[in-house]
Design an enzyme around this catalytic site. Structure first.
Site, PDB file in Angstrom:
ATOM      1  N   GLY A   6       0.721  -1.491  -0.040  1.00 56.23           N
ATOM      2  CA  GLY A   6       0.029   0.025  -0.112  1.00 56.23           C
ATOM      3  C   GLY A   6       0.540   1.590   0.163  1.00 56.23           C
ATOM      4  O   GLY A   6       0.646   2.070   0.749  1.00 56.23           O
ATOM      5  N   SER A   7       1.937   1.182  -0.563  1.00 51.54           N
ATOM      6  CA  SER A   7       2.715   2.879  -1.013  1.00 51.54           C
ATOM      7  C   SER A   7       2.015   3.799  -1.241  1.00 51.54           C
ATOM      8  O   SER A   7       2.598   4.365  -0.988  1.00 51.54           O
ATOM      9  CB  SER A   7       4.262   2.061  -1.144  1.00 51.54           C
ATOM     10  OG  SER A   7       3.954   2.452  -2.989  1.00 51.54           O
TER      11      SER A   7
ATOM     12  N   ARG B  77      -7.269  -6.205 -10.237  1.00 56.46           N
ATOM     13  CA  ARG B  77      -8.251  -6.917 -10.883  1.00 56.46           C
ATOM     14  C   ARG B  77      -9.470  -6.267 -12.020  1.00 56.46           C
ATOM     15  O   ARG B  77      -9.778  -5.151 -11.719  1.00 56.46           O
ATOM     16  CB  ARG B  77      -9.013  -7.279  -9.671  1.00 56.46           C
ATOM     17  CG  ARG B  77      -7.962  -8.060  -8.165  1.00 56.46           C
ATOM     18  CD  ARG B  77      -9.101  -8.563  -7.503  1.00 56.46           C
ATOM     19  NE  ARG B  77      -8.614  -9.570  -6.136  1.00 56.46           N
ATOM     20  CZ  ARG B  77      -7.687 -10.754  -7.094  1.00 56.46           C
ATOM     21  NH1 ARG B  77      -8.925 -11.599  -8.151  1.00 56.46           N
ATOM     22  NH2 ARG B  77      -6.944 -11.472  -6.491  1.00 56.46           N
TER      23      ARG B  77
ATOM     24  N   LEU C 265     -12.610  -5.159 -13.294  1.00 59.91           N
ATOM     25  CA  LEU C 265     -14.133  -4.851 -12.122  1.00 59.91           C
ATOM     26  C   LEU C 265     -15.253  -5.494 -13.134  1.00 59.91           C
ATOM     27  O   LEU C 265     -14.804  -4.830 -14.508  1.00 59.91           O
ATOM     28  CB  LEU C 265     -14.277  -4.154 -11.544  1.00 59.91           C
ATOM     29  CG  LEU C 265     -12.503  -4.329 -10.404  1.00 59.91           C
ATOM     30  CD1 LEU C 265     -12.542  -2.663  -9.600  1.00 59.91           C
ATOM     31  CD2 LEU C 265     -13.133  -5.163  -9.122  1.00 59.91           C
TER      32      LEU C 265
ATOM     33  N   ASN D 169      -7.587   4.408 -10.483  1.00 57.15           N
ATOM     34  CA  ASN D 169      -6.898   3.203 -10.786  1.00 57.15           C
ATOM     35  C   ASN D 169      -4.863   3.894 -11.183  1.00 57.15           C
ATOM     36  O   ASN D 169      -5.073   5.085 -11.445  1.00 57.15           O
ATOM     37  CB  ASN D 169      -7.558   2.534 -11.430  1.00 57.15           C
ATOM     38  CG  ASN D 169      -5.798   1.099 -11.771  1.00 57.15           C
ATOM     39  OD1 ASN D 169      -5.097   0.850 -10.300  1.00 57.15           O
ATOM     40  ND2 ASN D 169      -5.377   0.541 -12.703  1.00 57.15           N
TER      41      ASN D 169
ATOM     42  N   HIS E 156      -1.833   3.454 -12.831  1.00 55.28           N
ATOM     43  CA  HIS E 156      -0.765   1.955 -13.462  1.00 55.28           C
ATOM     44  C   HIS E 156       0.753   2.547 -13.777  1.00 55.28           C
ATOM     45  O   HIS E 156       0.587   3.672 -14.061  1.00 55.28           O
ATOM     46  CB  HIS E 156      -1.491   2.146 -14.517  1.00 55.28           C
ATOM     47  CG  HIS E 156      -0.934   0.654 -16.008  1.00 55.28           C
ATOM     48  ND1 HIS E 156      -1.032  -0.952 -15.393  1.00 55.28           N
ATOM     49  CD2 HIS E 156      -0.605   0.375 -16.134  1.00 55.28           C
ATOM     50  CE1 HIS E 156      -0.452  -1.274 -16.336  1.00 55.28           C
ATOM     51  NE2 HIS E 156      -0.038  -0.855 -16.789  1.00 55.28           N
TER      52      HIS E 156
END
Lengths: 221, 221
Positions: free
Chosen positions: B11-12, B92, B94, B108, B110
Site C-alpha cells: 500500500g505505498s 483485478r 472489475l 486506478n 498504472h
C-alpha cells in the site's frame, strides 16, 4: 557515414536534419542522396537547395510489387554506397532484403511514444484516446510497423484544446529536436544494441538529468 | 467526497494518498475505508494508524466467482456510502455492476504510459522492449484492462542501467506524485469528461508549462 534520406512529402524532418548539419551538429553524417516515392515532393527541393542529389522512385509504378519497389530504390541508391538509410515521413513497411542493404541500418521517426500508437493517423488516435502525454520516437526499423528498437523518445503535454492538427504540430517540434540528435548519435558510431535496448556510448547523465520528470496536467494545476 | 481505497499489498500508493491528506493537500477527500483482498496486507496497518477502518475480503475465498467477490466487497463498503473507489495496487478487472456502484467512479494508478504496457509485469516488458521514457498513468477504471479514460500521466527516463527493479522504483516515485494530485482533482469535483478525454476545471497552464518537454537520452548527451 554516408546517409540517404527517404521521404514522401514536404520533408520537414529532412529540413531539420539538413539544418542541424549546416549548424555543424552532425559532423559524421554525409548526406549523399534524398529519395522520394512521390514525384515533386517538397523534400526533393530541400535536397537540391543543399546540393544533395534528389531521386524519385514512384511507388505508384509498383502497386502490389513491394519487392520490385524496394529493389528499384536500392538500384537508385547503389552509386552512393549508402551506409545508413533515414526515413523521414516515408511511411512504408520494408522487407528484410531492403533493411539488410544498409550496414548501419534504417532509422525512422514516429509521432508517438511507441509502443503506443504505431501506424497511421496517430494524432486522431491520441486525441480520441485522451492521452495526457504524447511525443515522438526515433527508432531503428525492422520488418514490423514501427516496432524496431528505440533510440530516443521525447514527450510533450496534450492540451485540452488540442485536436489532431494542434497535437501534430506540437509533436512535429519534438520530431525536429530528437531526430537530428538520434541521427547524430548513430552516424558518429555511438549507438550499440543490447537485445532490443540501444546504448549510447559516452552518455553520462548530468546531475539531475536522471531525475527529469514531466507530468500532465501540471501537478500544481 | 467519501473515498474507499482498495489494495492488495503493502500500500505505498495508499500511504502517498494518506500523507498528502495529512499535509492538507486533499481537503475534499474523506478516506472512510481501506479494503484489502489479502489478509494482513501492509495497507491495512497504514489505514489503522490513521484511524481509518481497515477491511478484508479475501479473494482466495472467491476463486472463479468474480461476481460473488465484487458483491461481497460492495456489501463490506455499504455502511460507508462510498462515492469514489480508488484502486492502489488492487490488480483485478472489475465488472459493470461494481463500477456503477460508485457515483464518482473508480480510479486506478498504472505503472506505464498507457496505452503502452497495460496489464501485469509492466517493468520487465518495458526494459525488454527498450523504451527510453516510462512513467505512470492515473485513470478511471472501465471493464477492460487498464483501458479507461486517463486523468494524469507522468514520464521519467529509463536509464541504460535499469533492470525491472530499478525501473519499478523510479516509476513508483511518479505514481506517488501523480496519484494524489489526480485523486485531489477528482474529489474536488474538477474532473469532467468529453468523450474519453478528461477535462480539469480551472486548469490554466502557467507560462511555459505547455511547452514542457522531456527527451531521453538527454539531447545534449
Amino acid at each position: 557515414m554516408k546517409v540517404a534520406v527517404l521521404c514522401s512529402g514536404r520533408g520537414s524532418n529532412l529540413s531539420a536534419l539538413l539544418e542541424a548539419k549546416a549548424r555543424g551538429e552532425l559532423p559524421c553524417a554525409d548526406f549523399r542522396a534524398v529519395l522520394s516515392d512521390q514525384e515533386g515532393a517538397g523534400a526533393l527541393d530541400a535536397a537540391r537547395v543543399r546540393g544533395i542529389d534528389a531521386l524519385t522512385v514512384r511507388s505508384s509504378d509498383f502497386k502490389g510489387d513491394r519487392p520490385g519497389f524496394e529493389k528499384r530504390i536500392l538500384e537508385a541508391l547503389a552509386p552512393y554506397s549508402i551506409e545508413l538509410a533515414v526515413l523521414a515521413g516515408f511511411q512504408r513497411v520494408l522487407g528484410r532484403a531492403f533493411l539488410d542493404a544498409f550496414p548501419a541500418g534504417v532509422m525512422n521517426i514516429h509521432p508517438a511514444l511507441l509502443p503506443s500508437f504505431p501506424g497511421h493517423m496517430v494524432w486522431s488516435k491520441e486525441t480520441d484516446y485522451g492521452v495526457k502525454l504524447a511525443g515522438a520516437t526515433a527508432h531503428f526499423v525492422d520488418e514490423g510497423v514501427d516496432s524496431g528498437p528505440i533510440i530516443c523518445q521525447g514527450a510533450v503535454p496534450v492540451l485540452e484544446t488540442d485536436g489532431p492538427d494542434e497535437l501534430s504540430a506540437r509533436i512535429l517540434k519534438v520530431e525536429h529536436r530528437i531526430f537530428p540528435a538520434a541521427v547524430g548519435w548513430v552516424t558518429s558510431g555511438r549507438v550499440s544494441m543490447k537485445g532490443r535496448t540501444s546504448l549510447l556510448k559516452g552518455f553520462e547523465p548530468k546531475p539531475g538529468q536522471a531525475e527529469a520528470f514531466l507530468a500532465w496536467p501540471a501537478l500544481d494545476a
